[in-house]
Write a protein that holds these residues in place. Structure first.
Motif, PDB file in Angstrom:
ATOM      1  N   GLN A 154       1.019  -1.360  -0.010  1.00  0.00           N
ATOM      2  CA  GLN A 154      -0.142   0.142  -0.160  1.00  0.00           C
ATOM      3  C   GLN A 154       0.914   1.163  -0.068  1.00  0.00           C
ATOM      4  O   GLN A 154       1.735   1.323   0.838  1.00  0.00           O
ATOM      5  CB  GLN A 154      -0.922  -0.039   1.097  1.00  0.00           C
ATOM      6  N   LYS A 155       0.522   2.177  -1.042  1.00  0.00           N
ATOM      7  CA  LYS A 155       1.495   3.407  -1.031  1.00  0.00           C
ATOM      8  C   LYS A 155       0.945   4.519  -0.103  1.00  0.00           C
ATOM      9  O   LYS A 155      -0.293   4.768   0.237  1.00  0.00           O
ATOM     10  CB  LYS A 155       1.224   3.979  -2.324  1.00  0.00           C
ATOM     11  N   LEU A 156       2.023   4.869   0.777  1.00  0.00           N
ATOM     12  CA  LEU A 156       1.619   5.856   1.985  1.00  0.00           C
ATOM     13  C   LEU A 156       2.118   7.146   1.626  1.00  0.00           C
ATOM     14  O   LEU A 156       1.667   8.193   2.177  1.00  0.00           O
ATOM     15  CB  LEU A 156       2.305   5.165   3.209  1.00  0.00           C
ATOM     16  N   ASN A 157       3.324   7.270   1.060  1.00  0.00           N
ATOM     17  CA  ASN A 157       3.495   8.598   0.106  1.00  0.00           C
ATOM     18  C   ASN A 157       4.345   8.369  -1.052  1.00  0.00           C
ATOM     19  O   ASN A 157       4.454   7.256  -1.273  1.00  0.00           O
ATOM     20  CB  ASN A 157       4.229   9.529   1.430  1.00  0.00           C
ATOM     21  N   ASP A 158       5.126   9.215  -1.283  1.00  0.00           N
ATOM     22  CA  ASP A 158       5.737   9.225  -2.517  1.00  0.00           C
ATOM     23  C   ASP A 158       6.983   8.329  -2.554  1.00  0.00           C
ATOM     24  O   ASP A 158       7.620   7.835  -3.632  1.00  0.00           O
ATOM     25  CB  ASP A 158       6.236  10.697  -3.196  1.00  0.00           C
ATOM     26  N   PHE A 159       7.435   7.998  -1.381  1.00  0.00           N
ATOM     27  CA  PHE A 159       8.678   7.290  -0.932  1.00  0.00           C
ATOM     28  C   PHE A 159       8.183   5.897  -0.527  1.00  0.00           C
ATOM     29  O   PHE A 159       8.988   4.731  -0.747  1.00  0.00           O
ATOM     30  CB  PHE A 159       9.581   7.956  -0.216  1.00  0.00           C
ATOM     31  N   VAL A 160       7.284   6.009   0.611  1.00  0.00           N
ATOM     32  CA  VAL A 160       7.162   4.891   1.265  1.00  0.00           C
ATOM     33  C   VAL A 160       5.993   4.003   1.168  1.00  0.00           C
ATOM     34  O   VAL A 160       4.975   4.537   0.902  1.00  0.00           O
ATOM     35  CB  VAL A 160       7.054   5.422   2.769  1.00  0.00           C
ATOM     36  N   TRP A 161       6.174   2.616   1.101  1.00  0.00           N
ATOM     37  CA  TRP A 161       4.912   1.587   0.845  1.00  0.00           C
ATOM     38  C   TRP A 161       4.818   1.014   2.203  1.00  0.00           C
ATOM     39  O   TRP A 161       5.667   0.683   2.886  1.00  0.00           O
ATOM     40  CB  TRP A 161       5.474   0.808  -0.283  1.00  0.00           C
ATOM     41  N   LEU A 162       3.515   0.523   2.465  1.00  0.00           N
ATOM     42  CA  LEU A 162       3.497  -0.465   3.616  1.00  0.00           C
ATOM     43  C   LEU A 162       3.486  -1.874   3.048  1.00  0.00           C
ATOM     44  O   LEU A 162       2.671  -2.011   2.225  1.00  0.00           O
ATOM     45  CB  LEU A 162       2.116  -0.301   4.261  1.00  0.00           C
ATOM     46  N   MET A 163       4.465  -2.630   3.539  1.00  0.00           N
ATOM     47  CA  MET A 163       4.247  -4.261   3.017  1.00  0.00           C
ATOM     48  C   MET A 163       3.741  -4.898   4.097  1.00  0.00           C
ATOM     49  O   MET A 163       4.321  -5.180   5.270  1.00  0.00           O
ATOM     50  CB  MET A 163       5.921  -4.265   2.673  1.00  0.00           C
ATOM     51  N   ASN A 164       2.843  -5.849   3.919  1.00  0.00           N
ATOM     52  CA  ASN A 164       2.133  -6.703   4.822  1.00  0.00           C
ATOM     53  C   ASN A 164       2.377  -8.134   4.225  1.00  0.00           C
ATOM     54  O   ASN A 164       1.882  -8.552   3.388  1.00  0.00           O
ATOM     55  CB  ASN A 164       0.729  -6.236   4.913  1.00  0.00           C
ATOM     56  N   ALA A 165       3.206  -8.928   4.844  1.00  0.00           N
ATOM     57  CA  ALA A 165       3.314 -10.408   4.414  1.00  0.00           C
ATOM     58  C   ALA A 165       2.759 -11.458   5.269  1.00  0.00           C
ATOM     59  O   ALA A 165       3.306 -11.150   6.639  1.00  0.00           O
ATOM     60  CB  ALA A 165       4.783 -10.496   4.147  1.00  0.00           C
ATOM     61  N   LYS A 166       1.939 -12.111   5.022  1.00  0.00           N
ATOM     62  CA  LYS A 166       1.314 -13.399   5.820  1.00  0.00           C
ATOM     63  C   LYS A 166       1.940 -14.579   5.398  1.00  0.00           C
ATOM     64  O   LYS A 166       1.910 -14.858   4.263  1.00  0.00           O
ATOM     65  CB  LYS A 166      -0.048 -13.238   5.992  1.00  0.00           C
ATOM     66  N   LYS A 167       2.027 -15.451   6.288  1.00  0.00           N
ATOM     67  CA  LYS A 167       2.558 -16.852   5.966  1.00  0.00           C
ATOM     68  C   LYS A 167       1.450 -17.609   5.272  1.00  0.00           C
ATOM     69  O   LYS A 167       0.150 -17.500   5.407  1.00  0.00           O
ATOM     70  CB  LYS A 167       2.931 -17.731   7.335  1.00  0.00           C
ATOM     71  N   GLN A 168       1.859 -18.249   4.205  1.00  0.00           N
ATOM     72  CA  GLN A 168       0.849 -19.206   3.211  1.00  0.00           C
ATOM     73  C   GLN A 168       0.285 -20.208   3.803  1.00  0.00           C
ATOM     74  O   GLN A 168       1.317 -20.901   4.985  1.00  0.00           O
ATOM     75  CB  GLN A 168       1.643 -19.486   2.010  1.00  0.00           C
TER      76      GLN A 168
END
Length: 211
Positions: free
Chosen positions: A197-211
């Motif tokens: 999820q893009k949060l600003n022009d530089f930073v993204w939120l990465m959410n990784a969950k175990k398969q």
């Protein structure tokens, strides 16, 4: 594993909070909506939570405010001292993304503005370690500078240079910033489903969950 940047962390220890509060013009866009970014990480975390790269303790504070049982890991002595002074009763230990004290099983792994200090190979190694560290429903929640593709990365460097933001441009060239496709591949190969999820022009939120 990021420890090659210790001299940079020493410099940031004294000025980091000024930068995140918008008082450093070069980094205003990097830290735009900073408190909201940290809240985006903290609000997704649950259970026993570890934060890698505590720095001066800003995300750590939000994790505590969200009533989480949190352990902090920070490799830089100066930054760790600042964080421990802010939270003298909390567990804030020496370590980095790859080498850290025994934690047992955790439910959430968090970080902000730090994972780019690892090469892509080290990022994959970290995700492999975290897969075993996390509980069955565990997740990784990182807010970090990532680029949509290599062209976007190079354009951002050029834009910084054209604005005269030479320190920012040097940071972008020196550290190990990756792209969304590469980070997605790293996470999936390590056994995670991942979203961005893009949060600003530089930073993204990465959410990784175990398969």
């Amino acid at each position: 594993m990021g420890r090659e940047f210790m001299n940079i962390f020493d410099e940031w220890a004294e000025s980091y909070n000024d930068a995140v509060q918008g008082r450093n013009l070069e980094y205003q866009d990097v830290f735009k909506d900073y408190e909201s970014i940290l809240n985006s990480v903290a609000s997704k975390a649950s259970g026993l939570t570890v934060e890698f790269g505590v720095g001066t303790g800003n995300l750590f504070e939000q994790l505590i405010d969200h009533h989480l049982d949190v352990i902090g890991i920070e490799p830089n002595e100066k930054m760790r001292a600042i964080a421990k002074a802010r939270f003298p009763k909390e567990r804030i230990w020496d370590g980095d993304f790859l080498i850290f004290p025994e934690l047992g099983q955790v439910d959430s792994i968090t970080s902000s503005y730090a994972f780019h200090h690892l090469t892509d190979d080290e990022k994959f190694e970290a995700f492999q370690i975290y897969y075993d560290l996390l509980s069955d429903q565990g997740q990784i929640i990182f807010a970090d500078t990532i680029f949509e593709d290599d062209l976007s990365y190079q354009q951002t460097i050029q834009d910084a240079e054209q604005k005269g933001y030479l320190k920012l441009a040097a940071d972008l060239k020196r550290e190990y910033y990756t792209t969304i496709p590469k980070m997605k591949s790293i996470a999936e190969k390590a056994g995670f489903n991942v979203s961005f999820q893009k949060l600003n022009d530089f930073v993204w939120l990465m959410n990784a969950k175990k398969q």
